[in-house]
Design a protein around this motif. Structure first.
Motif, PDB file in Angstrom:
ATOM      1  N   TYR A  20      14.625-106.397 -66.996  1.00 58.52           N
ATOM      2  CA  TYR A  20      15.204-107.239 -65.956  1.00 58.52           C
ATOM      3  C   TYR A  20      16.045-108.325 -66.619  1.00 58.52           C
ATOM      4  N   GLU A  23      19.327-112.646 -61.794  1.00 59.68           N
ATOM      5  CA  GLU A  23      20.090-112.452 -60.569  1.00 59.68           C
ATOM      6  C   GLU A  23      21.522-112.010 -60.902  1.00 59.68           C
ATOM      7  N   ASN A  49      15.974-116.443 -55.424  1.00 60.46           N
ATOM      8  CA  ASN A  49      14.601-115.946 -55.345  1.00 60.46           C
ATOM      9  C   ASN A  49      14.284-115.447 -53.935  1.00 60.46           C
ATOM     10  N   ARG A  51      13.349-113.322 -50.634  1.00 61.68           N
ATOM     11  CA  ARG A  51      12.332-112.375 -50.180  1.00 61.68           C
ATOM     12  C   ARG A  51      13.086-111.302 -49.398  1.00 61.68           C
ATOM     13  N   HIS A  54      17.687-108.169 -52.703  1.00 60.14           N
ATOM     14  CA  HIS A  54      18.085-109.112 -53.751  1.00 60.14           C
ATOM     15  C   HIS A  54      18.959-108.380 -54.769  1.00 60.14           C
ATOM     16  N   GLU A  56      20.327-107.873 -58.388  1.00 61.84           N
ATOM     17  CA  GLU A  56      19.793-108.166 -59.708  1.00 61.84           C
ATOM     18  C   GLU A  56      20.606-107.489 -60.806  1.00 61.84           C
ATOM     19  N   TRP A  58      20.113-105.549 -64.499  1.00 65.52           N
ATOM     20  CA  TRP A  58      19.148-104.838 -65.327  1.00 65.52           C
ATOM     21  C   TRP A  58      19.862-104.316 -66.566  1.00 65.52           C
ATOM     22  N   ARG A  72      17.603-104.508 -54.927  1.00 61.86           N
ATOM     23  CA  ARG A  72      16.185-104.172 -54.842  1.00 61.86           C
ATOM     24  C   ARG A  72      15.533-105.025 -53.764  1.00 61.86           C
ATOM     25  N   ASP A  73      14.653-104.419 -53.009  1.00 59.78           N
ATOM     26  CA  ASP A  73      13.886-105.150 -52.008  1.00 59.78           C
ATOM     27  C   ASP A  73      12.673-105.748 -52.711  1.00 59.78           C
ATOM     28  N   THR A  74      12.582-107.081 -52.757  1.00 55.98           N
ATOM     29  CA  THR A  74      11.500-107.744 -53.487  1.00 55.98           C
ATOM     30  C   THR A  74      10.159-107.647 -52.770  1.00 55.98           C
ATOM     31  N   VAL A  75      10.168-107.275 -51.502  1.00 52.27           N
ATOM     32  CA  VAL A  75       8.910-107.119 -50.765  1.00 52.27           C
ATOM     33  C   VAL A  75       8.290-105.759 -51.070  1.00 52.27           C
ATOM     34  N   ASP A  77       9.516-103.610 -53.438  1.00 56.90           N
ATOM     35  CA  ASP A  77       9.835-103.263 -54.827  1.00 56.90           C
ATOM     36  C   ASP A  77      10.648-101.972 -54.917  1.00 56.90           C
TER      37      ASP A  77
END
Length: 99
Positions: A20, A23, A49, A51, A54, A56, A58, A72-75, A77
């Motif tokens: 990772y 952002e 950050n 929810r 998001h 990102e 990589w 990616r959906d942080t809820v 994953d």
């Protein structure tokens, strides 16, 4: 185990292959020397950050070594999509409609 698609290698591999990198789409200030200490702090450390969906960055550390972007959906994953750094940010509503 998460599976991540590298848009350069065109392979979907285990998360252990990747790192990772924060952002995505953070624009560096044109002239950092004119920023106040607070503005420089905000650029370096303050992130959304979010929810939910998001954007990102990589890096495919154990493969091609290249950086790429992901949505990616942080809820959940779940990776919605990955894309090369020279490609525009995908529009979220378009991707949701495709599912």
């Amino acid at each position: 185990m998460l599976l991540i698609h590298c848009p350069y290698c065109e392979e979907t591999l285990p998360e252990l292959e990747f790192a990772y990198a924060g952002e995505a789409h953070i624009a560096r200030p044109a002239d950092p020397s004119v920023l106040t200490d607070e503005e420089w702090r905000d650029y370096l450390f303050i992130r959304t950050n979010a929810r939910g969906p998001h954007y990102e960055r990589w890096r495919h550390v154990h493969g091609c070594g290249r950086f790429f972007n992901a949505l990616r959906d942080t809820v959940t994953d779940r990776f919605v999509t990955t894309y090369r750094t020279d490609e525009p940010r995908p529009v979220l509503t378009t991707l949701e409609a495709a599912e």
